[in-house]
Design a protein around this motif. Structure first.
Motif, short mmCIF file in Angstrom:
data_model
loop_
_atom_site.label_atom_id
_atom_site.label_comp_id
_atom_site.label_asym_id
_atom_site.label_seq_id
_atom_site.Cartn_x
_atom_site.Cartn_y
_atom_site.Cartn_z
N GLY A 1 -79.09 -69.52 55.44
CA GLY A 1 -79.44 -69.23 54.17
C GLY A 1 -81.04 -69.75 53.75
N LEU A 2 -80.53 -69.72 52.05
CA LEU A 2 -81.87 -71.06 51.50
C LEU A 2 -81.18 -71.64 50.94
CD1 LEU A 2 -85.04 -70.57 51.36
CD2 LEU A 2 -84.42 -69.01 49.47
N ARG A 3 -81.72 -73.04 50.90
CA ARG A 3 -81.43 -74.18 49.76
C ARG A 3 -82.47 -74.43 48.74
NH1 ARG A 3 -81.08 -79.25 50.52
NH2 ARG A 3 -79.67 -80.89 49.16
N VAL A 4 -82.46 -74.02 47.42
CA VAL A 4 -83.38 -74.78 46.79
C VAL A 4 -82.73 -75.48 45.68
CG1 VAL A 4 -85.02 -73.69 45.11
CG2 VAL A 4 -84.11 -72.28 46.51
N GLN A 5 -84.17 -77.07 45.57
CA GLN A 5 -82.90 -77.94 44.73
C GLN A 5 -84.60 -78.19 43.99
OE1 GLN A 5 -82.47 -81.44 47.07
NE2 GLN A 5 -82.90 -83.08 45.60
N PHE A 6 -83.70 -78.40 42.70
CA PHE A 6 -84.71 -78.25 41.50
C PHE A 6 -85.11 -80.11 40.87
CE2 PHE A 6 -82.17 -74.43 41.35
CZ PHE A 6 -82.76 -73.00 40.71
N GLY A 7 -83.93 -80.11 41.46
CA GLY A 7 -84.58 -81.79 40.88
C GLY A 7 -83.92 -82.72 42.09
N ASP A 8 -83.01 -83.90 41.36
CA ASP A 8 -83.30 -84.93 42.30
C ASP A 8 -81.28 -84.94 42.48
OD1 ASP A 8 -82.50 -87.52 43.94
OD2 ASP A 8 -81.46 -88.26 41.55
N SER A 9 -80.75 -83.81 41.44
CA SER A 9 -78.95 -83.67 41.94
C SER A 9 -78.68 -82.27 41.64
CB SER A 9 -78.57 -84.42 40.40
OG SER A 9 -78.81 -84.20 39.59
N MET A 10 -79.42 -81.48 41.18
CA MET A 10 -78.81 -79.95 41.21
C MET A 10 -79.68 -79.11 42.72
SD MET A 10 -77.28 -79.76 38.85
CE MET A 10 -76.51 -78.60 39.37
N TYR B 1 -93.70 -71.09 37.55
CA TYR B 1 -94.14 -70.79 36.61
C TYR B 1 -95.82 -72.51 36.27
CZ TYR B 1 -91.23 -67.98 34.51
OH TYR B 1 -90.21 -67.14 33.94
N ASP B 2 -95.80 -72.09 37.98
CA ASP B 2 -97.67 -72.57 37.80
C ASP B 2 -97.24 -74.11 37.01
OD1 ASP B 2 -99.04 -70.78 38.11
OD2 ASP B 2 -99.53 -70.37 37.14
N ASN B 3 -96.46 -75.36 36.87
CA ASN B 3 -96.02 -76.08 36.81
C ASN B 3 -94.99 -76.98 37.18
OD1 ASN B 3 -97.98 -75.62 34.21
ND2 ASN B 3 -96.39 -74.24 33.19
N HIS B 4 -94.29 -76.24 37.86
CA HIS B 4 -93.22 -77.44 38.78
C HIS B 4 -93.30 -77.00 40.17
CE1 HIS B 4 -91.49 -78.26 34.60
NE2 HIS B 4 -92.02 -76.28 34.42
N LEU B 5 -92.71 -78.05 40.70
CA LEU B 5 -92.83 -77.48 41.98
C LEU B 5 -91.32 -78.00 43.03
CD1 LEU B 5 -95.63 -79.92 43.64
CD2 LEU B 5 -95.38 -77.36 43.69
N LEU B 6 -91.04 -76.40 42.97
CA LEU B 6 -89.37 -76.48 43.92
C LEU B 6 -89.24 -76.98 44.78
CD1 LEU B 6 -88.41 -73.45 42.02
CD2 LEU B 6 -87.99 -76.06 41.06
N GLN B 7 -88.67 -77.98 45.66
CA GLN B 7 -88.34 -78.03 47.26
C GLN B 7 -87.35 -76.71 47.48
OE1 GLN B 7 -87.90 -82.71 47.82
NE2 GLN B 7 -86.04 -81.42 49.22
N PHE B 8 -87.86 -76.17 49.23
CA PHE B 8 -86.46 -75.26 49.59
C PHE B 8 -86.24 -75.80 50.75
CE2 PHE B 8 -90.17 -73.31 50.67
CZ PHE B 8 -90.60 -73.13 51.61
N SER B 9 -85.06 -75.55 51.56
CA SER B 9 -84.85 -75.69 52.61
C SER B 9 -84.50 -74.61 53.16
CB SER B 9 -83.72 -76.86 52.83
OG SER B 9 -84.35 -77.79 52.01
N VAL B 10 -83.78 -74.04 54.66
CA VAL B 10 -83.61 -73.25 54.98
C VAL B 10 -82.44 -73.93 55.72
CG1 VAL B 10 -83.73 -71.64 57.13
CG2 VAL B 10 -85.77 -71.61 55.82
#
Length: 353
Positions: free
Chosen positions: A248-257, A191-200
């Motif tokens: 698979g894929l793991r997407v981290q929304f914040g420090d704990s989720m 949404y142009d305002n947040h950066l999400l961190q992902f891992s394979v």
């Protein structure tokens, strides 16, 4: 005297012309249209724009008007609030995983490759991230639904045929220990305002599981003119070795989720030579006792045979369990073996601390 006076008068007449040209050559007259215009007066230079002002569209142009000063505010040297500016940077991960614990709940895990079997269950996983890209895992999984596929049940109902017992072996639950590696990670805009961190993520493990086999499918019977449904009957076929590989894929929304989306293949060996602990010899003795009226407790059965599963009457449906002895004997009469792949889709939520 007269010659000297004449020479003096000539020199006096030529003096104005010599004064106009050092070489003695009279200067050529200047045409009006070729005369040089006087230099223009230099205009004062415009003041320098501030450091956070937008750049001009081209050299020499006036600065573009700023509709919203907040959009042009520099953040770490770049106008991140400006929708017309795309900034690409390389930076360290926002949240480090090394030394952290992660619990993941998979509320619904459906089987996606069922030919003779269908499974659906719930899983719980614990991951200790030993290093940033390497972790240790413990996974438990329980299938609250495990039955033969509609294709196999249709064969039983219409042509009285079914797949070999080993090929239709059902997994009740499993527990595995393994490792997880993260070969690739990155981030993307949301949404142009947040950066999400992902891992394979790639995982593998081994463990133990409990299996069962269908003895009798669900049937509808008529008792005194009233129809009733007799539930399916399953027999325990013992524990089996389990192996698992997945990715698979793991997407981290914040420090704990975090959100996990994975596909895993659980592989287990299947050999059916006992049902509820009873082998072919035990079923032969049970069948003889059934016809003679002899009690099962008097029989010389193997110590693992749970003959109580084939004795008595179901109080709810009135179904006589002794009728299942023949079905159990057919399953172990021709022992079969196979290697089964239970491919499941794992979607779950993680909590890290």
């Amino acid at each position: 005297m007269r010659s000297t006076a004449l020479l003096s008068s000539l020199l006096l007449a030529a003096a104005p012309a010599l004064a106009q040209s050092p070489t003695g050559t009279p200067p050529s007259p200047v045409r009006p249209e070729t005369q040089v215009s006087p230099p223009l007066r230099a205009e004062p230079a415009p003041p320098a724009p501030p450091a956070d002002a937008p750049l001009a569209a081209a050299a020499g142009d006036a600065p573009l008007p700023v509709a919203n000063a907040e959009q042009q505010r520099l953040i770490n040297g770049a106008p991140l609030n400006n929708p017309n500016v795309a900034v690409h940077v390389v930076q360290k991960k926002r949240f480090a995983d090394a030394g952290r614990h992660e619990f993941t709940l998979y509320p619904g895990v459906p089987q996606i490759n069922g030919r003779f079997t269908r499974h659906a269950g719930t899983g719980l996983q614990y991951t200790y991230h030993l290093q940033e890209n390497f972790g240790l895992q413990l996974t438990g999984h329980y299938n609250w639904y495990a039955n033969e596929s509609d294709f196999n049940l249709e064969l039983i109902d219409k042509v009285r045929e079914q797949a070999q017992a080993a090929s239709a072996l059902l997994l009740s639950w499993g527990a595995l220990a393994g490792v997880e590696v993260t070969p690739l990670y990155g981030k993307f805009a949301f949404y142009d305002n947040h950066l999400l961190q992902f891992s394979v993520v790639l995982s593998g493990g081994a463990g133990f599981g409990s299996t069962r086999v269908l003895i009798r499918p669900e049937v509808t019977q008529q008792v005194d003119g009233v129809g009733s449904v007799v539930p399916a009957r399953f027999g325990d076929t013992g524990g089996k070795f389990l192996g698992s590989v997945g990715g698979g894929l793991r997407v981290q929304f914040g420090d704990s989720m975090a959100l996990r989306l994975e596909v895993r293949d659980q592989v287990y060996t299947a050999r059916v030579d006992r049902v509820d602990g009873c082998n072919q010899r035990d079923f032969g003795l049970l069948e003889e006792a059934r016809g003679s009226g002899q009690t099962f407790a008097e029989l010389d059965l193997s110590g693992s045979c749970r003959f109580q599963k084939f004795d008595g009457v179901d109080p709810k449906t009135g179904k006589n369990y002794r009728e299942d002895i023949v079905l159990g004997k057919d399953l172990v009469g021709n022992p079969s073996s196979d290697v089964l792949n239970n491919l499941g889709f794992y979607a779950g939520f993680s909590y890290l601390f």
